[in-house]
Design a protein around this motif. Structure first.
Motif, PDB file in Angstrom:
ATOM      1  N   ARG A 111      29.404 -41.505   6.176  1.00 14.61           N
ATOM      2  CA  ARG A 111      28.499 -41.052   5.106  1.00 14.61           C
ATOM      3  C   ARG A 111      27.854 -39.718   5.553  1.00 14.61           C
ATOM      4  O   ARG A 111      27.543 -38.969   4.911  1.00 14.61           O
ATOM      5  CB  ARG A 111      27.692 -42.111   4.653  1.00 14.61           C
ATOM      6  N   GLU A 112      27.491 -39.740   6.443  1.00 11.51           N
ATOM      7  CA  GLU A 112      26.671 -38.645   7.388  1.00 11.51           C
ATOM      8  C   GLU A 112      27.596 -37.490   7.045  1.00 11.51           C
ATOM      9  O   GLU A 112      27.188 -36.211   6.998  1.00 11.51           O
ATOM     10  CB  GLU A 112      26.088 -38.976   8.649  1.00 11.51           C
ATOM     11  N   LEU A 114      30.308 -37.029   5.339  1.00 16.12           N
ATOM     12  CA  LEU A 114      30.613 -36.684   4.057  1.00 16.12           C
ATOM     13  C   LEU A 114      29.451 -35.834   3.289  1.00 16.12           C
ATOM     14  O   LEU A 114      29.527 -35.051   2.352  1.00 16.12           O
ATOM     15  CB  LEU A 114      30.896 -37.880   3.063  1.00 16.12           C
ATOM     16  N   VAL A 115      28.039 -35.990   3.698  1.00  7.74           N
ATOM     17  CA  VAL A 115      27.009 -35.185   2.861  1.00  7.74           C
ATOM     18  C   VAL A 115      26.898 -34.043   3.458  1.00  7.74           C
ATOM     19  O   VAL A 115      25.983 -33.372   3.068  1.00  7.74           O
ATOM     20  CB  VAL A 115      25.502 -36.200   3.059  1.00  7.74           C
ATOM     21  N   PRO A 117      27.225 -29.925   4.745  1.00  8.95           N
ATOM     22  CA  PRO A 117      27.661 -29.005   3.870  1.00  8.95           C
ATOM     23  C   PRO A 117      28.957 -28.176   4.450  1.00  8.95           C
ATOM     24  O   PRO A 117      28.933 -27.111   4.573  1.00  8.95           O
ATOM     25  CB  PRO A 117      26.189 -28.014   4.010  1.00  8.95           C
ATOM     26  N   ARG A 120      35.209 -31.475   2.627  1.00  8.55           N
ATOM     27  CA  ARG A 120      35.989 -32.588   3.255  1.00  8.55           C
ATOM     28  C   ARG A 120      37.397 -32.592   3.816  1.00  8.55           C
ATOM     29  O   ARG A 120      37.907 -33.321   4.752  1.00  8.55           O
ATOM     30  CB  ARG A 120      35.880 -33.794   2.161  1.00  8.55           C
ATOM     31  N   ASP A 290      33.285 -42.322  -1.479  1.00 11.63           N
ATOM     32  CA  ASP A 290      31.754 -42.241  -1.642  1.00 11.63           C
ATOM     33  C   ASP A 290      31.181 -42.377  -0.398  1.00 11.63           C
ATOM     34  O   ASP A 290      31.656 -42.965   0.673  1.00 11.63           O
ATOM     35  CB  ASP A 290      31.312 -43.315  -2.436  1.00 11.63           C
TER      36      ASP A 290
END
Length: 290
Positions: A111-112, A114-115, A117, A120, A290
């Motif tokens: 998750r870190e 994917l968030v 900047p 992907r 997600d």
């Protein structure tokens, strides 16, 4: 006398915009992390070598006492399966590298990423390149054993096999990433991995010649993507062996489509195209994660 109270100012957080430079840096970071993880995990390094070494020296030596390969001129069974064992090594290692995505999801690190900047696609490309390099490095250990199975230490052969290993391992890593992107547990991923990879390895001609197969088995080998990764490796090995043309024809016939012999460059092109296609699928899966 009342003192003026100044309200604290709002701290501005500057987030760098996405750019090609930042994406390339993200690819480098993800790749570097894969290499560090591989170097620091010695248990994984040795455990993934057990199965190929068992196939090459235990199974290969045992079956060589029963099997004499090549009409009129025997070829050691270990020599024949050597390219298949190399393919098995890099494929298994590449899938393990891809499976670390599920581990990262369970511990929150994914998750870190994917968030961050960065695109992907950069994360997926870094992951696939890292998995390819790690799997190729693991395959180098099998390359070092070539002399023990009567395969010459030719610089040309070693460089050819290194290139073919890297191409195959990047493609398989992309396949694994496309699967792991939607998996929630390691148990689910490895269950799917065993169900997909083991049949593909056994149907790739890694352990038997592609000549004179029954129709149904010949068809399965032709539609198996791994066949086009194993056959170039076997061709490279046999091109450096001193064997008769009849032996080469029997043990290294290549892949034929309706009587047409598929060239080695075409086979490598097929693997490369599959790698690009699977990379696109993996990126698409990551964009929905997600």
């Amino acid at each position: 006398m009342t003192a003026d109270v100044t309200s604290p100012g709002v701290v501005r957080v500057l987030v760098p915009g996405r750019s090609v430079r930042h994406d390339l840096r993200a690819v480098k970071i993800v790749l570097h992390r894969e290499l560090l993880r591989f170097v620091n995990d010695r248990t994984r390094m040795f455990s993934t070598l057990i199965q190929p070494v068992l196939w090459l020296f235990v199974m290969g030596t045992g079956l060589s006492t029963l099997i004499s390969l090549g009409p009129g001129q025997g070829v050691d069974f270990r020599t024949f399966i050597y390219p298949g064992v190399i393919a098995m090594t890099v494929i298994t290692t590449a899938m393990f590298s891809a499976g670390s995505i599920v581990w990262d999801r369970e511990f929150g690190f994914l998750r870190e990423m994917l968030v961050a900047p960065v695109s992907r696609a950069a994360i997926v490309i870094g992951k696939c390149l890292g998995g390819g390099i790690v799997a190729t490095a693991q395959g180098v250990i099998i390359l070092a054993l070539a002399g023990f199975v009567h395969v010459p230490y030719s610089p040309t052969l070693i460089l050819t096999l290194l290139g073919e290993m890297f191409l195959a391992s990047v493609t398989i890593t992309a396949f694994g990433v496309s699967l792991a992107a939607r998996m929630k547990t390691m148990q689910s991923f490895f269950g799917i991995m065993q169900m997909a990879i083991m049949p593909m390895i056994f149907l790739s001609g890694a352990m038997f010649p592609l000549a004179n197969l029954p129709g149904w088995l010949a068809f399965l080998t032709k539609i198996n993507p791994l066949t086009y990764a194993v056959d170039p490796m076997r061709h490279a090995v046999f091109s450096h062996l001193s064997v008769s043309p009849r032996v080469v024809e029997a043990l290294n016939p290549g892949v034929h489509w309706f009587g047409w012999h598929v060239p080695i460059l075409a086979e490598l092109g097929i693997v490369a195209l599959m790698g690009l296609g699977l990379l696109g699928v993996a990126i698409a899966q990551f964009r929905r994660t997600d």
